[in-house]
Scaffold this motif. Sequence first.
Motif, PDB file in Angstrom:
ATOM      1  N   LEU A 182      32.119  45.900  39.957  1.00  0.00           N
ATOM      2  CA  LEU A 182      30.901  46.558  40.401  1.00  0.00           C
ATOM      3  C   LEU A 182      31.172  47.234  41.731  1.00  0.00           C
ATOM      4  O   LEU A 182      31.745  46.625  42.642  1.00  0.00           O
ATOM      5  CB  LEU A 182      29.766  45.538  40.551  1.00  0.00           C
ATOM      6  CG  LEU A 182      29.319  44.813  39.285  1.00  0.00           C
ATOM      7  CD1 LEU A 182      28.192  43.838  39.609  1.00  0.00           C
ATOM      8  CD2 LEU A 182      28.873  45.792  38.216  1.00  0.00           C
ATOM      9  N   TYR A 183      30.774  48.513  41.852  1.00  0.00           N
ATOM     10  CA  TYR A 183      31.059  49.301  43.035  1.00  0.00           C
ATOM     11  C   TYR A 183      29.788  49.544  43.840  1.00  0.00           C
ATOM     12  O   TYR A 183      28.702  49.699  43.291  1.00  0.00           O
ATOM     13  CB  TYR A 183      31.657  50.657  42.638  1.00  0.00           C
ATOM     14  CG  TYR A 183      33.114  50.587  42.228  1.00  0.00           C
ATOM     15  CD1 TYR A 183      34.125  51.020  43.086  1.00  0.00           C
ATOM     16  CD2 TYR A 183      33.477  50.089  40.980  1.00  0.00           C
ATOM     17  CE1 TYR A 183      35.456  50.969  42.714  1.00  0.00           C
ATOM     18  CE2 TYR A 183      34.805  50.022  40.593  1.00  0.00           C
ATOM     19  CZ  TYR A 183      35.791  50.463  41.463  1.00  0.00           C
ATOM     20  OH  TYR A 183      37.103  50.403  41.099  1.00  0.00           O
ATOM     21  N   GLY A 184      29.936  49.587  45.150  1.00  0.00           N
ATOM     22  CA  GLY A 184      28.877  49.989  46.054  1.00  0.00           C
ATOM     23  C   GLY A 184      29.444  50.879  47.122  1.00  0.00           C
ATOM     24  O   GLY A 184      30.400  50.512  47.806  1.00  0.00           O
ATOM     25  N   GLY A 185      28.905  52.090  47.250  1.00  0.00           N
ATOM     26  CA  GLY A 185      29.445  53.031  48.230  1.00  0.00           C
ATOM     27  C   GLY A 185      30.872  53.430  47.966  1.00  0.00           C
ATOM     28  O   GLY A 185      31.634  53.739  48.894  1.00  0.00           O
ATOM     29  N   GLY A 186      31.291  53.410  46.713  1.00  0.00           N
ATOM     30  CA  GLY A 186      32.650  53.824  46.357  1.00  0.00           C
ATOM     31  C   GLY A 186      33.683  52.728  46.442  1.00  0.00           C
ATOM     32  O   GLY A 186      34.857  52.973  46.166  1.00  0.00           O
TER      33      GLY A 186
END
Length: 217
Positions: free
Chosen positions: A171-175
């Motif tokens: 899972l990604y957040g902000g790249g």
Amino acid sequence: YVEVAGDTMTGNLNVNGTISADDELKIESASSFGRIEIGGASGAFIDLKSPFSDDYDGRVHCDGNSLYLTTNSDIPVLLKHSNAEKMRTTSTGISVTGKITVAAGGSSTFDNVIEIRDDTNDTRILFNRTDTGSNAWLGIPSWDSDAFKIYGPTANGTEPAANYTNQGWSLYGGGSVVLATTSTGISVTGSVDFGNWTITESGGSLYFATGGTNKMK
């Protein structure tokens, strides 16, 4: 023969060449279907075009193997229901307004990449890598109907869960990856928030903080 305008002819009319009709060509049957039959050595097509156009704007074409709806320029083909647009072709694919429903007991495949299954034993969305053969999926599989599951990638999207490889999901957040599955559990990058409490890993230690102040290490 038809002598004057308004005459009625009984039987067949055979024409070698072109029939031109000003404004309207009407075909009706009081007892069955009104129909137009068109055929040729290579198939048949009907051209739809703007007045006095040199070429067609839209074409309905059958070559004996496939039926085509074709536009000659960058104009879309629309499908409507109750006069409301439901699907539109674009230069890169299609645009759907509403939802796509897979009939019970069937499946739909999109460009051999995404497959949606819906039957009594298997309700899943599969994501297929055509270059490597690996797959990932989410849904309720036939071999375990008690929970919603996420798996992948794997060598075979139809294998039972026990045969899956150790590759996981991220899972990604902000790249950047903030949560990832591993062969033994999960890996978290960053902080974990529990309401007023935050847990952060730094330099091999866990810090427990509340209100921005570390309370325990």
